[in-house]
Design a protein around this motif. Structure first.
Motif, PDB file in Angstrom:
ATOM      1  N   MET A   1      -1.359  82.002  88.178  1.00 36.37           N
ATOM      2  CA  MET A   1      -1.609  82.317  86.972  1.00 36.37           C
ATOM      3  C   MET A   1      -0.979  81.523  85.854  1.00 36.37           C
ATOM      4  O   MET A   1      -1.545  81.091  84.763  1.00 36.37           O
ATOM      5  N   ILE A   2       0.345  81.227  85.931  1.00 37.01           N
ATOM      6  CA  ILE A   2       1.008  80.105  85.108  1.00 37.01           C
ATOM      7  C   ILE A   2       0.393  78.793  85.172  1.00 37.01           C
ATOM      8  O   ILE A   2       0.148  78.302  83.819  1.00 37.01           O
ATOM      9  N   ILE A   3      -0.151  78.425  86.142  1.00 39.88           N
ATOM     10  CA  ILE A   3      -0.738  76.852  86.155  1.00 39.88           C
ATOM     11  C   ILE A   3      -2.000  77.002  85.370  1.00 39.88           C
ATOM     12  O   ILE A   3      -2.305  76.402  84.560  1.00 39.88           O
ATOM     13  N   SER A   4      -2.743  78.226  85.507  1.00 35.66           N
ATOM     14  CA  SER A   4      -4.021  78.186  84.878  1.00 35.66           C
ATOM     15  C   SER A   4      -3.914  78.098  83.350  1.00 35.66           C
ATOM     16  O   SER A   4      -4.667  77.564  82.564  1.00 35.66           O
ATOM     17  N   ARG A   5      -2.728  78.871  82.997  1.00 38.17           N
ATOM     18  CA  ARG A   5      -2.437  79.073  81.559  1.00 38.17           C
ATOM     19  C   ARG A   5      -2.226  77.510  81.125  1.00 38.17           C
ATOM     20  O   ARG A   5      -2.553  77.040  79.863  1.00 38.17           O
ATOM     21  N   LEU A   7      -2.680  74.610  82.120  1.00 31.58           N
ATOM     22  CA  LEU A   7      -3.948  73.610  82.421  1.00 31.58           C
ATOM     23  C   LEU A   7      -4.903  73.878  81.316  1.00 31.58           C
ATOM     24  O   LEU A   7      -5.437  73.217  80.745  1.00 31.58           O
ATOM     25  N   THR A   8      -5.144  75.227  80.719  1.00 33.78           N
ATOM     26  CA  THR A   8      -5.879  75.423  79.738  1.00 33.78           C
ATOM     27  C   THR A   8      -5.430  75.121  78.536  1.00 33.78           C
ATOM     28  O   THR A   8      -6.188  74.516  77.728  1.00 33.78           O
ATOM     29  N   GLY A   9      -4.290  75.358  78.246  1.00 32.23           N
ATOM     30  CA  GLY A   9      -3.565  74.975  77.194  1.00 32.23           C
ATOM     31  C   GLY A   9      -3.483  73.380  76.833  1.00 32.23           C
ATOM     32  O   GLY A   9      -3.702  72.716  75.886  1.00 32.23           O
ATOM     33  N   ALA A  11      -5.661  71.325  78.450  1.00 33.22           N
ATOM     34  CA  ALA A  11      -7.032  70.932  78.285  1.00 33.22           C
ATOM     35  C   ALA A  11      -7.477  71.170  76.784  1.00 33.22           C
ATOM     36  O   ALA A  11      -8.323  70.341  76.241  1.00 33.22           O
ATOM     37  N   LEU A  12      -7.332  72.289  75.920  1.00 33.36           N
ATOM     38  CA  LEU A  12      -7.365  72.462  74.759  1.00 33.36           C
ATOM     39  C   LEU A  12      -6.685  71.504  73.662  1.00 33.36           C
ATOM     40  O   LEU A  12      -7.331  71.059  72.889  1.00 33.36           O
ATOM     41  N   ALA A  13      -5.399  71.078  73.923  1.00 34.58           N
ATOM     42  CA  ALA A  13      -4.753  70.254  73.305  1.00 34.58           C
ATOM     43  C   ALA A  13      -5.517  68.694  73.263  1.00 34.58           C
ATOM     44  O   ALA A  13      -5.567  68.293  72.384  1.00 34.58           O
ATOM     45  N   GLY A  14      -5.756  68.411  74.483  1.00 31.51           N
ATOM     46  CA  GLY A  14      -6.467  67.111  74.681  1.00 31.51           C
ATOM     47  C   GLY A  14      -7.607  67.020  73.924  1.00 31.51           C
ATOM     48  O   GLY A  14      -8.264  66.198  73.581  1.00 31.51           O
ATOM     49  N   ALA A  15      -8.311  68.158  74.043  1.00 27.31           N
ATOM     50  CA  ALA A  15      -9.803  68.319  73.129  1.00 27.31           C
ATOM     51  C   ALA A  15      -9.608  68.107  71.774  1.00 27.31           C
ATOM     52  O   ALA A  15     -10.270  67.424  71.207  1.00 27.31           O
ATOM     53  N   PHE A  16      -8.680  68.979  71.382  1.00 25.01           N
ATOM     54  CA  PHE A  16      -8.162  68.690  69.638  1.00 25.01           C
ATOM     55  C   PHE A  16      -7.888  67.389  69.264  1.00 25.01           C
ATOM     56  O   PHE A  16      -8.118  66.930  68.437  1.00 25.01           O
ATOM     57  N   LEU A  17      -7.136  66.668  70.287  1.00 29.55           N
ATOM     58  CA  LEU A  17      -6.622  65.417  70.014  1.00 29.55           C
ATOM     59  C   LEU A  17      -7.872  64.642  69.861  1.00 29.55           C
ATOM     60  O   LEU A  17      -7.944  63.617  69.133  1.00 29.55           O
TER      61      LEU A  17
END
Length: 79
Positions: A1-5, A7-9, A11-17
């Motif tokens: 559960m922690i790894i997926s959160r 990883l999601t964070g 991925a979102l940070a990479g997309a915004f960057l």
């Protein structure tokens, strides 16, 4: 559960960057200017010549008002 959160964070940070870098690369380098005036209650009124200046003014006014809150959120997310 922690790894997926995490990883999601990440991925979102990479997309915004990536989006911000591509938007910055496509836009011409111009001077941004915004006039920020505050009412007696501290409400900012921003006047700018274009959308870039308006975005700059909004970000600057937000940073003036909420810099400590923004820093707290970043430290909380990173922790």
């Amino acid at each position: 559960m922690i790894i997926s959160r995490q990883l999601t964070g990440l991925a979102l940070a990479g997309a915004f960057l990536g989006l911000s870098l591509s938007a910055h690369a496509l836009s011409p380098a111009t001077q941004t200017h915004a006039d920020i005036r505050r009412t007696s209650f501290g409400v900012p009124h921003i006047r700018a010549e274009n959308e870039r200046g308006l975005g700059f003014g909004i970000g600057y006014a937000y940073a003036q008002d909420n810099l400590c809150l923004l820093a707290n959120e970043i430290v909380t997310v990173n922790g």
